[in-house]
Design an enzyme around this catalytic site. Structure first.
Site, mmCIF file in Angstrom:
data_model
loop_
_atom_site.group_PDB
_atom_site.id
_atom_site.type_symbol
_atom_site.label_atom_id
_atom_site.label_comp_id
_atom_site.label_asym_id
_atom_site.label_seq_id
_atom_site.Cartn_x
_atom_site.Cartn_y
_atom_site.Cartn_z
ATOM 1 C CG LEU A 218 -1.970 -1.068 1.383
ATOM 2 C CD1 LEU A 218 -2.612 -1.000 2.768
ATOM 3 C CD2 LEU A 218 -3.038 -0.938 0.290
ATOM 4 C CG HIS A 219 2.297 3.280 -3.273
ATOM 5 N ND1 HIS A 219 1.708 2.236 -3.948
ATOM 6 C CD2 HIS A 219 2.434 4.277 -4.185
ATOM 7 C CE1 HIS A 219 1.527 2.577 -5.213
ATOM 8 N NE2 HIS A 219 1.944 3.808 -5.393
ATOM 9 N NE ARG A 220 -2.384 3.610 -6.797
ATOM 10 C CZ ARG A 220 -1.891 4.273 -7.837
ATOM 11 N NH1 ARG A 220 -1.955 5.605 -7.856
ATOM 12 N NH2 ARG A 220 -1.342 3.637 -8.845
#
Length: 382
Positions: A218-220
């Protein structure tokens, strides 16, 4: 301060490809190989903006992917704020283009470096080609959507992943004559490197059994910038995974919020296994051996597509909707209940029924070959 690390050499046609973010490198590697195969007609140089500025990780990726050193490197990105970063990239790239005198500039994808390369090229009246042209999520609040639309507004040559992206461009007024459907460079790279990756034994070294774990990334911003949002997503993912261990390579953007979540809930981690971001070959090995991958990364979604690994997408707007038509891809949403349901559904796909590779035209591993062939034709005809 920009610095030159290579020199000009005479050739029939000179292409400069601009990279800056790490996913660019996975897309660059097949291009390097394909352009090398057309060396009698094409001279290829690389310019690096420094958008992702970890020299050690850059060096490791260049070596793992057999990419030559950039002809120009703008140095580590130190500008604060997106506007300042774009201005700095444009200025540095303009200087690089002035020195290298390319016949074409190639911009890859939708990161800030790609937009800066496009604008710097047009300011110097250099023809611009856009790889992954025409991808649309429909969400203009996303920087990536802003970038890809702006690049496509000024490009001269368009390389679309599939027919849907080509249709988007034609609807927006782009002449069909300059739009070419070529496939996915990310898939090219995965196909070229998967056998090497599978020799690494990355999961075994972490004590994980083949197809006995879930891989999560997850990075957004919409998923990781709020502790409440991230906590809800992690609970949903744990619920969907049941007793399955969850391997979570933590992106630098995600780490501060994750640390806050864990500080507010001491001892809460469940079956989550945290680790530093994995290198490309290790990550390819990990997703290949995963029972399910849960991600908000478009690149990882494509890699799962070509490897036929069940993939749950943690996004409400996607630029590759056709990927969700694959039997191994599941729309997870950022809604925790919907996400948990999608993971449970993905878990029902029998592991033994997974094909070695997914039959899908855009993922056939020949995108770079097509791009190089189109450039060769352009240079032969001038």
């Amino acid at each position: 301060m920009a610095h030159q690390t290579g020199a000009n050499m005479p050739s029939t046609g000179h292409i400069v490809t601009v990279v800056g973010a790490r996913p660019n490198l996975m897309k660059l590697a097949p291009l390097v190989r394909a352009f090398k195969g057309q060396a009698s007609m094409i001279r290829h140089s690389i310019v690096h903006s420094g958008q992702h500025s970890d020299p050690a990780m850059d060096s490791a990726l260049f070596e793992a992917l057999n990419i030559p050193a950039p002809a120009w490197h703008l140095g580590a990105c130190t500008w604060e704020g997106r506007a300042n970063r774009l201005a700095g990239f444009i200025d540095g790239l303009s200087e690089a283009f002035s020195d290298l005198s390319p016949d074409w500039v190639v911009s890859i994808g939708d990161v800030d470096t790609a937009l800066a390369a496009a604008l710097a090229a047009k300011m110097r009246s250099i023809p611009l080609a856009h790889i992954e042209a025409g991808a649309r999520s429909g969400n203009l609040a996303m920087p990536e959507e802003q970038n890809r639309r702006l690049i496509d507004a000024v490009a001269d040559l368009y390389f679309a992943v599939d027919q849907r992206d080509r249709d988007n461009l034609v609807r927006e007024g782009i002449s069909p004559d300059v739009v070419h459907v070529v496939g996915s460079l990310m898939a090219d790279c995965a196909l070229q490197k998967i056998e090497q990756a599978r020799t690494r034994g990355t999961a075994r070294a972490l004590g994980l059994q083949l197809q006995g774990y879930l891989t999560l990334t997850l990075h957004r911003p919409e998923n990781v910038d709020s502790a409440e949002t991230l906590s809800g997503l992690l609970e949903a993912i744990a619920s969907g995974a049941g007793d399955l261990p969850i391997l979570f390579p933590v992106h630098p953007r995600t780490r501060p919020t994750l640390e806050l979540v864990l500080s507010l809930r001491p001892g809460w981690a469940g079956q989550l296994i945290f680790r530093e971001p994995a290198g490309y070959l290790d990550m390819l090995d990990l997703i290949s051996g995963s029972r399910v991958v849960v991600t908000d990364s478009g690149g990882l979604q494509e890699e799962c597509g070509v490897l036929a690994c069940p993939c749950v997408v943690v996004r409400d707007h996607v630029e590759r909707p056709e990927m969700l038509e694959l039997p191994s891809q599941y729309k997870g949403s950022t809604n925790p209940e919907q996400l948990a349901r999608a993971i449970r559904k993905a878990m029902t796909q029998p592991a033994e029924s997974r094909p070695h590779l997914q039959p899908f035209a855009a993922l056939d591993g020949r995108a770079a070959e097509r791009i190089a062939g189109i450039f060769r034709t352009l240079f032969e005809g001038r």
